[in-house]
Structure formats: structure tokens, C-alpha cells
Design an enzyme around this catalytic site. Structure first.
Site, PDB file in Angstrom:
ATOM      1  N   TYR A   1      51.743  26.378  32.721  1.00 17.10           N
ATOM      2  CA  TYR A   1      51.372  27.798  32.682  1.00 17.10           C
ATOM      3  C   TYR A   1      52.620  28.660  32.443  1.00 17.10           C
ATOM      4  O   TYR A   1      52.609  29.572  31.599  1.00 17.10           O
ATOM      5  CB  TYR A   1      50.682  28.163  34.004  1.00 17.10           C
TER       6      TYR A   1
HETATM    7  N1  LIG Z   1      47.613  34.841  40.541  1.00 15.14           N
HETATM    8  C1  LIG Z   1      48.908  35.062  40.692  1.00 15.14           C
HETATM    9  O1  LIG Z   1      49.484  34.917  41.782  1.00 15.14           O
HETATM   10  C2  LIG Z   1      49.718  35.532  39.494  1.00 15.14           C
HETATM   11  C3  LIG Z   1      51.092  35.673  39.635  1.00 15.14           C
HETATM   12  C4  LIG Z   1      51.827  36.180  38.562  1.00 15.14           C
HETATM   13  C5  LIG Z   1      51.175  36.515  37.377  1.00 15.14           C
HETATM   14  N2  LIG Z   1      49.825  36.330  37.247  1.00 15.14           N
HETATM   15  C6  LIG Z   1      49.175  36.720  35.977  1.00 15.14           C
HETATM   16  O2  LIG Z   1      48.293  37.794  36.248  1.00 15.14           O
HETATM   17  C7  LIG Z   1      47.113  37.616  35.461  1.00 15.14           C
HETATM   18  C8  LIG Z   1      45.970  38.421  36.049  1.00 15.14           C
HETATM   19  O3  LIG Z   1      45.569  37.827  37.260  1.00 15.14           O
HETATM   20  P1  LIG Z   1      44.446  38.533  38.149  1.00 15.14           P
HETATM   21  O4  LIG Z   1      44.150  37.568  39.261  1.00 15.14           O
HETATM   22  O5  LIG Z   1      44.855  39.910  38.468  1.00 15.14           O
HETATM   23  O6  LIG Z   1      43.204  38.630  37.141  1.00 15.14           O
HETATM   24  P2  LIG Z   1      41.818  37.852  37.216  1.00 15.14           P
HETATM   25  O7  LIG Z   1      41.063  38.313  38.415  1.00 15.14           O
HETATM   26  O8  LIG Z   1      42.059  36.383  37.015  1.00 15.14           O
HETATM   27  O9  LIG Z   1      41.075  38.475  35.933  1.00 15.14           O
HETATM   28  C9  LIG Z   1      41.280  37.912  34.671  1.00 15.14           C
HETATM   29  C10 LIG Z   1      40.753  38.864  33.606  1.00 15.14           C
HETATM   30  O10 LIG Z   1      40.903  38.216  32.339  1.00 15.14           O
HETATM   31  C11 LIG Z   1      39.655  38.296  31.647  1.00 15.14           C
HETATM   32  N3  LIG Z   1      39.467  37.169  30.745  1.00 15.14           N
HETATM   33  C12 LIG Z   1      39.496  35.849  31.033  1.00 15.14           C
HETATM   34  N4  LIG Z   1      39.241  35.132  29.921  1.00 15.14           N
HETATM   35  C13 LIG Z   1      39.058  36.026  28.904  1.00 15.14           C
HETATM   36  C14 LIG Z   1      38.758  35.913  27.532  1.00 15.14           C
HETATM   37  N5  LIG Z   1      38.579  34.728  26.941  1.00 15.14           N
HETATM   38  N6  LIG Z   1      38.650  37.029  26.806  1.00 15.14           N
HETATM   39  C15 LIG Z   1      38.814  38.260  27.384  1.00 15.14           C
HETATM   40  N7  LIG Z   1      39.097  38.434  28.683  1.00 15.14           N
HETATM   41  C16 LIG Z   1      39.215  37.331  29.429  1.00 15.14           C
HETATM   42  C17 LIG Z   1      38.603  38.290  32.750  1.00 15.14           C
HETATM   43  O11 LIG Z   1      37.391  38.784  32.245  1.00 15.14           O
HETATM   44  P3  LIG Z   1      35.924  38.237  32.731  1.00 15.14           P
HETATM   45  O12 LIG Z   1      35.485  39.179  33.819  1.00 15.14           O
HETATM   46  O13 LIG Z   1      35.084  38.326  31.509  1.00 15.14           O
HETATM   47  O14 LIG Z   1      36.107  36.823  33.231  1.00 15.14           O
HETATM   48  C18 LIG Z   1      39.267  39.211  33.770  1.00 15.14           C
HETATM   49  O15 LIG Z   1      39.079  40.559  33.434  1.00 15.14           O
HETATM   50  C19 LIG Z   1      46.930  36.100  35.479  1.00 15.14           C
HETATM   51  O16 LIG Z   1      46.114  35.678  34.410  1.00 15.14           O
HETATM   52  C20 LIG Z   1      48.359  35.604  35.344  1.00 15.14           C
HETATM   53  O17 LIG Z   1      48.709  35.488  33.983  1.00 15.14           O
HETATM   54  C21 LIG Z   1      49.085  35.864  38.277  1.00 15.14           C
END
Ligand SMILES: NC(=O)c1ccc[n+]([C@@H]2O[C@H](COP(=O)([O-])OP(=O)(O)OC[C@H]3O[C@@H](n4cnc5c(N)ncnc54)[C@H](OP(=O)(O)O)[C@@H]3O)[C@@H](O)[C@H]2O)c1
Length: 217
Positions: free
Chosen positions: A125
Site C-alpha cells: 500500500y
Molecule cells: N486508515 C488510516 O489509518 C489511513 C492512514 C493514512 C492515510 N490513509 C488514507 O486515507 C484514505 C481515506 O481513508 P478514510 O478511512 O478516511 O476513507 P474511507 O472511509 O475508506 O472512504 C473511502 C472513500 O473512497 C471511495 N471509493 C472507494 N472505491 C472507490 C471507487 N472505485 N471509485 C470512487 N470512489 C471510491 C468510497 O466511496 P463508496 O462510499 O462508494 O465506497 C469512500 O467515499 C485511505 O484510502 C488511505 O489512502 C488512511
């Protein structure tokens, strides 16, 4: 400013929509299905249909900036990381270049500078994040790349710590504070060209963004 939010339905992107609307910006949120349109439009944003694994036709046209907050999530496997998080983001970057949309703020991850800083389970990732950050930085767009630590659902504190380029240790940060940082960057041209890590801390967001801007001068 009219901003397209990719990943507008949940998590950090959902909070970015609120933050933008609260600060008086226009918001276009990309959603994958028609069932998601009403929930977004009830909040005061405009919905556009698009899928990072499908059609992105017309999604970026006419906006001033893009906030990319989407991701495939941790339960979907490395293949989805490549298809959605990496290739999907690169397709949006290319669409912005083609359409002449200059401003792009990207939600990346702490340790994306060096995937070997992460645990073995997430190195694939982080490698995808690393590649996509470099592609955006080389795209010619006015980019800001924000690399948060572990995201929590805690209430935002408005206080953070930034590392330009990196922080010494892994930490966490509420999604609400990351949303404030992403929107703060969109509002500040002096953060264009910056890539930085961010975790919860003691410095008010604007002061921390001053530090980011100062690192560029
Ligand atoms: N989790 C951590 O601790 C962490 C740490 C550092 C950085 N991050 C980054 O932060 C990002 C956001 O995380 P989060 O937990 O805030 O978000 P999340 O709750 O995982 O939400 C993901 C979003 O992406 C959309 N999505 C997924 N697949 C898609 C597709 N094929 N086309 C269009 N939209 C799509 C989802 O839409 P739907 O509602 O349609 O599914 C949702 O709106 C992560 O993906 C990662 O890269 C995460």
C-alpha cells in the site's frame, strides 16, 4: 472556489465536504451510485457520478480544484490498492492535466516517502502511495500532498504536528483534523509544491501550515 471531492461519501472525504461547505466553497462530490446522490445533495453539495475503476467522464470539468480522499480500504487486498488507490488516482491526475484543472490536494499516508518504514503488511500500500505521490508531483499540477498518520474517528482538536518531509515516529490524527488540513491547503497557494506528514499535536492548523509554507521558501 469550486472543489471536486473524490471519496465524498465517507471517512475523511465526507468531512472535507463539510469543511468546504462550512467555509463557503462550492462542492461537487463524486459518487459511485445513484443511491448516493440524495445524501450528498441534501448536505448542499452537487453530486457527479464517477468510479475510479470505471467512467470518469466529465467529473473534473469546470471545477477549480480537486481534493482526492478516496481509497479501496484495508479489507480489499493489494489488487484493489493498485486498481483504485494507484491507477484510479493517476487517471484523475491525467484528467486534471487534460482539462486544465490546476489545483490538486492529495490525501496520502505517513511513510509514503519510504515503504520500508511501514510494517510488512502495508508495504504494498505504501509503495502505491509512494508511486502516486511522485506521479502527482511530476504532473505539473499545483499539488499539495498530505501524509497523515493513522486516522481516527475522534473529534477534531484543531491542533496538529507537521513533518516536512517526515516525522520521527508513527502517530495518529482525527479524520476531522486531516479534513481541516486538506481544506486549509486548498485555500493557501503558499502550500503548493509541499509534501508533508501530519499527526495530532499542539500546533494550531494555520500555524502548522505556516511551517509547511516556510519550508518551501
Ligand atoms: N486508515 C488510516 O489509518 C489511513 C492512514 C493514512 C492515510 N490513509 C488514507 O486515507 C484514505 C481515506 O481513508 P478514510 O478511512 O478516511 O476513507 P474511507 O472511509 O475508506 O472512504 C473511502 C472513500 O473512497 C471511495 N471509493 C472507494 N472505491 C472507490 C471507487 N472505485 N471509485 C470512487 N470512489 C471510491 C468510497 O466511496 P463508496 O462510499 O462508494 O465506497 C469512500 O467515499 C485511505 O484510502 C488511505 O489512502 C488512511
Amino acid at each position: 472556489m469550486d472543489v471536486l471531492v473524490i471519496g465524498s461519501t465517507k471517512g475523511t472525504g465526507h468531512l472535507v465536504v463539510s469543511e468546504l461547505l462550512g467555509r463557503g466553497h462550492g462542492v461537487r462530490g463524486m459518487v459511485r451510485s445513484r443511491e448516493q446522490v440524495a445524501a450528498l445533495e441534501d448536505r448542499g453539495a452537487t453530486a457527479v457520478l464517477g468510479d475510479l475503476e470505471g467512467s470518469l467522464d466529465g467529473v473534473v470539468e469546470g471545477v477549480d480544484a480537486v481534493a482526492f480522499c478516496a481509497g479501496s480500504g484495508s479489507q480489499t487486498g493489494p489488487d484493489a490498492t493498485l486498481r483504485v488507490d494507484l491507477h484510479g488516482a493517476v487517471r484523475v491526475i491525467d484528467a486534471c492535466v487534460e482539462a486544465g484543472i490546476p489545483r490538486f490536494v492529495l490525501l496520502s499516508s505517513i511513510a509514503a516517502d519510504d515503504p520500508m518504514r511501514g510494517s510488512a503488511a502495508i508495504r504494498h500500500y505504501l509503495a502505491a502511495m509512494h508511486a502516486r505521490d511522485r506521479i502527482l508531483a511530476a504532473s505539473g499540477l499545483d499539488a499539495t500532498i498530505v501524509r497523515p498518520g493513522g486516522l481516527t474517528h475522534d473529534a477534531g482538536t484543531g491542533r496538529i504536528e507537521v513533518g516536512v518531509p517526515t516525522l520521527p515516529s508513527r502517530g495518529s490524527i482525527p479524520r476531522a483534523d486531516v479534513a481541516a488540513v486538506l481544506v486549509g491547503c486548498l485555500e493557501r497557494d503558499d502550500t503548493i509544491g509541499a509534501t508533508f506528514e501530519v499527526i495530532g499535536g499542539q500546533t494550531p492548523v494555520e500555524e502548522a501550515l505556516d511551517q509547511v509554507a516556510a519550508s518551501l521558501s
